[in-house]
Design a protein around this motif. Structure first.
Motif, PDB file in Angstrom:
ATOM      1  N   HIS A  84      49.542   5.738  -4.487  1.00 47.86           N
ATOM      2  CA  HIS A  84      49.873   4.411  -4.994  1.00 47.86           C
ATOM      3  C   HIS A  84      49.108   3.297  -4.297  1.00 47.86           C
ATOM      4  CE1 HIS A  84      52.589   5.212  -1.627  1.00 47.86           C
ATOM      5  NE2 HIS A  84      52.668   3.910  -1.452  1.00 47.86           N
ATOM      6  N   THR A  85      48.581   3.539  -3.088  1.00 43.30           N
ATOM      7  CA  THR A  85      47.791   2.517  -2.392  1.00 43.30           C
ATOM      8  C   THR A  85      46.303   2.818  -2.399  1.00 43.30           C
ATOM      9  OG1 THR A  85      48.025   3.633  -0.249  1.00 43.30           O
ATOM     10  CG2 THR A  85      49.731   2.032  -0.853  1.00 43.30           C
ATOM     11  N   HIS A  86      45.905   4.025  -2.825  1.00 45.03           N
ATOM     12  CA  HIS A  86      44.507   4.450  -2.837  1.00 45.03           C
ATOM     13  C   HIS A  86      43.913   4.456  -1.434  1.00 45.03           C
ATOM     14  CE1 HIS A  86      43.731   3.575  -7.386  1.00 45.03           C
ATOM     15  NE2 HIS A  86      44.640   4.485  -7.155  1.00 45.03           N
ATOM     16  N   GLN A  87      44.749   4.732  -0.441  1.00 44.93           N
ATOM     17  CA  GLN A  87      44.254   4.873   0.928  1.00 44.93           C
ATOM     18  C   GLN A  87      43.710   6.279   1.129  1.00 44.93           C
ATOM     19  OE1 GLN A  87      48.105   3.259   2.698  1.00 44.93           O
ATOM     20  NE2 GLN A  87      46.622   2.627   4.234  1.00 44.93           N
ATOM     21  N   LEU A  88      42.471   6.379   1.579  1.00 49.97           N
ATOM     22  CA  LEU A  88      41.888   7.676   1.906  1.00 49.97           C
ATOM     23  C   LEU A  88      42.313   8.034   3.325  1.00 49.97           C
ATOM     24  CD1 LEU A  88      39.995   9.922   0.866  1.00 49.97           C
ATOM     25  CD2 LEU A  88      38.114   8.707   1.987  1.00 49.97           C
ATOM     26  N   LEU A  89      43.208   9.003   3.448  1.00 46.73           N
ATOM     27  CA  LEU A  89      43.768   9.357   4.753  1.00 46.73           C
ATOM     28  C   LEU A  89      42.891  10.338   5.521  1.00 46.73           C
ATOM     29  CD1 LEU A  89      47.552   9.757   3.865  1.00 46.73           C
ATOM     30  CD2 LEU A  89      46.289   7.709   4.531  1.00 46.73           C
ATOM     31  N   GLY A  90      42.069  11.092   4.833  1.00 45.18           N
ATOM     32  CA  GLY A  90      41.230  12.049   5.542  1.00 45.18           C
ATOM     33  C   GLY A  90      40.478  12.945   4.584  1.00 45.18           C
ATOM     34  N   THR A  91      39.472  13.601   5.099  1.00 45.10           N
ATOM     35  CA  THR A  91      38.714  14.575   4.328  1.00 45.10           C
ATOM     36  C   THR A  91      38.169  15.636   5.269  1.00 45.10           C
ATOM     37  OG1 THR A  91      36.841  14.904   2.820  1.00 45.10           O
ATOM     38  CG2 THR A  91      36.617  13.173   4.476  1.00 45.10           C
ATOM     39  N   PHE A  92      38.200  16.878   4.819  1.00 45.61           N
ATOM     40  CA  PHE A  92      37.701  18.006   5.600  1.00 45.61           C
ATOM     41  C   PHE A  92      36.797  18.835   4.697  1.00 45.61           C
ATOM     42  CE2 PHE A  92      42.091  17.032   6.848  1.00 45.61           C
ATOM     43  CZ  PHE A  92      41.886  16.639   8.158  1.00 45.61           C
ATOM     44  N   GLY A  93      35.750  19.380   5.260  1.00 38.22           N
ATOM     45  CA  GLY A  93      34.821  20.166   4.465  1.00 38.22           C
ATOM     46  C   GLY A  93      34.309  21.366   5.218  1.00 38.22           C
ATOM     47  N   GLY A  94      33.775  22.304   4.468  1.00 29.54           N
ATOM     48  CA  GLY A  94      33.210  23.500   5.068  1.00 29.54           C
ATOM     49  C   GLY A  94      32.222  24.153   4.126  1.00 29.54           C
ATOM     50  N   ALA A  95      31.276  24.873   4.692  1.00 29.41           N
ATOM     51  CA  ALA A  95      30.270  25.553   3.888  1.00 29.41           C
ATOM     52  C   ALA A  95      30.882  26.760   3.193  1.00 29.41           C
ATOM     53  CB  ALA A  95      29.110  25.984   4.773  1.00 29.41           C
ATOM     54  N   GLY A  96      30.355  27.059   2.012  1.00 38.18           N
ATOM     55  CA  GLY A  96      30.836  28.217   1.267  1.00 38.18           C
ATOM     56  C   GLY A  96      32.243  28.011   0.746  1.00 38.18           C
ATOM     57  N   ASN A  97      33.042  29.067   0.765  1.00 37.13           N
ATOM     58  CA  ASN A  97      34.419  28.980   0.290  1.00 37.13           C
ATOM     59  C   ASN A  97      35.304  28.169   1.215  1.00 37.13           C
ATOM     60  OD1 ASN A  97      33.848  30.535  -1.966  1.00 37.13           O
ATOM     61  ND2 ASN A  97      34.340  32.449  -0.925  1.00 37.13           N
ATOM     62  N   GLY A  98      34.869  27.956   2.465  1.00 34.91           N
ATOM     63  CA  GLY A  98      35.629  27.147   3.392  1.00 34.91           C
ATOM     64  C   GLY A  98      36.917  27.818   3.842  1.00 34.91           C
ATOM     65  N   ASP A  99      37.687  27.081   4.625  1.00 38.94           N
ATOM     66  CA  ASP A  99      38.984  27.548   5.125  1.00 38.94           C
ATOM     67  C   ASP A  99      40.053  26.654   4.516  1.00 38.94           C
ATOM     68  OD1 ASP A  99      41.114  28.614   6.490  1.00 38.94           O
ATOM     69  OD2 ASP A  99      40.606  27.691   8.411  1.00 38.94           O
ATOM     70  N   TYR A 100      40.385  26.901   3.245  1.00 34.92           N
ATOM     71  CA  TYR A 100      41.295  25.996   2.552  1.00 34.92           C
ATOM     72  C   TYR A 100      42.685  26.003   3.176  1.00 34.92           C
ATOM     73  CZ  TYR A 100      43.856  29.695   0.094  1.00 34.92           C
ATOM     74  OH  TYR A 100      44.653  30.767  -0.213  1.00 34.92           O
ATOM     75  N   ARG A 101      43.094  27.136   3.731  1.00 38.85           N
ATOM     76  CA  ARG A 101      44.412  27.199   4.378  1.00 38.85           C
ATOM     77  C   ARG A 101      44.413  26.380   5.665  1.00 38.85           C
ATOM     78  NH1 ARG A 101      48.169  31.617   4.706  1.00 38.85           N
ATOM     79  NH2 ARG A 101      50.150  30.728   5.429  1.00 38.85           N
ATOM     80  N   GLY A 102      43.349  26.492   6.448  1.00 38.66           N
ATOM     81  CA  GLY A 102      43.261  25.702   7.661  1.00 38.66           C
ATOM     82  C   GLY A 102      43.144  24.218   7.367  1.00 38.66           C
ATOM     83  N   GLU A 103      42.398  23.864   6.310  1.00 40.26           N
ATOM     84  CA  GLU A 103      42.279  22.456   5.944  1.00 40.26           C
ATOM     85  C   GLU A 103      43.605  21.900   5.448  1.00 40.26           C
ATOM     86  OE1 GLU A 103      39.114  22.263   3.147  1.00 40.26           O
ATOM     87  OE2 GLU A 103      37.569  22.858   4.595  1.00 40.26           O
ATOM     88  N   LEU A 104      44.417  22.738   4.803  1.00 33.15           N
ATOM     89  CA  LEU A 104      45.745  22.294   4.390  1.00 33.15           C
ATOM     90  C   LEU A 104      46.622  22.022   5.602  1.00 33.15           C
ATOM     91  CD1 LEU A 104      47.848  21.733   2.228  1.00 33.15           C
ATOM     92  CD2 LEU A 104      48.367  24.184   2.180  1.00 33.15           C
ATOM     93  N   GLN A 105      46.519  22.862   6.633  1.00 29.17           N
ATOM     94  CA  GLN A 105      47.277  22.627   7.856  1.00 29.17           C
ATOM     95  C   GLN A 105      46.865  21.305   8.499  1.00 29.17           C
ATOM     96  OE1 GLN A 105      49.761  24.259   9.033  1.00 29.17           O
ATOM     97  NE2 GLN A 105      49.702  26.350   8.252  1.00 29.17           N
ATOM     98  N   GLN A 106      45.571  21.015   8.506  1.00 24.21           N
ATOM     99  CA  GLN A 106      45.106  19.734   9.037  1.00 24.21           C
ATOM    100  C   GLN A 106      45.613  18.574   8.190  1.00 24.21           C
ATOM    101  OE1 GLN A 106      40.824  21.127   9.135  1.00 24.21           O
ATOM    102  NE2 GLN A 106      40.841  20.013  11.066  1.00 24.21           N
ATOM    103  N   SER A 107      45.643  18.761   6.884  1.00 20.51           N
ATOM    104  CA  SER A 107      46.132  17.717   5.995  1.00 20.51           C
ATOM    105  C   SER A 107      47.610  17.437   6.243  1.00 20.51           C
ATOM    106  CB  SER A 107      45.917  18.126   4.534  1.00 20.51           C
ATOM    107  OG  SER A 107      44.552  18.384   4.272  1.00 20.51           O
ATOM    108  N   ILE A 108      48.385  18.477   6.466  1.00 17.96           N
ATOM    109  CA  ILE A 108      49.814  18.303   6.749  1.00 17.96           C
ATOM    110  C   ILE A 108      50.005  17.479   8.017  1.00 17.96           C
ATOM    111  CG2 ILE A 108      51.911  19.530   7.413  1.00 17.96           C
ATOM    112  CD1 ILE A 108      51.046  21.786   5.543  1.00 17.96           C
TER     113      ILE A 108
END
Length: 268
Positions: free
Chosen positions: A56-80
């Motif tokens: 609702h505020t369009h605030q970008l709180l963070g972004t994480f990236g990785g090469a290839g398929n990445g670590d989507y589970r680990g990035e979700l933990q960081q997002s939490i």
């Protein structure tokens, strides 16, 4: 509502000449991309990115990236962790925050990570075996709760609200909204097809008294968060306005432009 969106972008690499009089080829993509799952895209390398956006505020709180398929589970933990820190800074209880997860997190394990952090969640589920549960089968035999029509595409979905369905054999129980529509001739890109009908699953912890099945669907399908915000930024910030291959200071360039305009005004 906070949107956690995992995206996978494929990139195509041009052929590099390799002759004896040239140095060994070097690709800049090697530092950012790697071979991975490309889906339906005909490219060579992939990069995965997770974006956290306050809707609702369009605030970008963070972004994480990785090469290839990445670590989507680990990035979700960081997002939490980012979302919890955000709530702490504003003095909000974590249970009052609604996290919308992209379909990349449609399995039970990522949902359990969010639920264990005491966050409300809404997500598209890929656990189509839930349709075989007796409680879901009985609900699909009764009258639907709502018929939803998408305002842009015009697609009509028939919604069935299951108040308490076990996410795994050991729990916990979650709310499951089943959306159905008639199958077309082509294979469905989203959902599963059974007996001429397409079934889509949406898992949520939103209470029934406050949010109807239609509300749950509208909240998930409202993708005005991540994709639209970045598209707006692309339209407002043309690339030739903020980078150049020529080394120069913007202030000096602006002053030169002003002097040029003054000289033309004096001349004519």
């Amino acid at each position: 509502m906070t949107d956690v969106d995992g995206t996978r972008q494929a990139a195509r690499q041009r052929a590099l000449p390799q002759t004896d009089d040239l140095p060994a080829p070097h690709r800049r993509f090697d530092q950012a991309c790697a071979p991975g799952y490309q889906g339906r895209k005909r490219d060579e390398v992939v990069r995965t990115r997770t974006v956290i956006l306050q809707t609702h505020t369009h605030q970008l709180l963070g972004t994480f990236g990785g090469a290839g398929n990445g670590d989507y589970r680990g990035e979700l933990q960081q997002s939490i962790q980012v979302i919890r820190n955000y709530a702490t800074q504003l003095g909000h209880p974590t249970a009052s925050l609604l996290v919308r997860l992209d379909g990349l997190y449609g399995d039970a394990a990522p949902l359990l990570d969010v639920l264990s952090a005491d966050l409300a969640v809404i997500a598209r589920s890929r656990a189509y075996h839930l349709l075989d549960l007796e409680v879901v089968k009985l609900r699909l035999l009764r009258t639907p709760d709502h018929v939803s029509t998408h305002p842009e595409s015009g697609m009509k979905r028939t919604l069935y609200d299951c108040a308490s369905v076990p996410l795994t054999a050991a729990g916990p129980n979650v709310r499951l909204v089943v959306a159905t529509h008639a199958a077309t001739g082509s294979s469905p890109a989203i959902g599963t097809e059974r007996d001429g009908m397409i079934y889509e699953l949406f898992v949520s912890t939103l209470p029934l008294r406050a949010f109807t099945a239609s509300d749950v669907l509208d909240l998930y399908l409202h993708r005005g968060s991540f994709e639209t915000v970045l598209a707006d930024e692309d339209d407002e910030q043309e690339s030739d306005r903020w980078y150049s291959h020529t080394v120069r200071r913007f202030g000096a360039y602006r002053d030169c432009s002003r002097r040029s305009r003054r000289s033309r005004a004096n001349t004519f």
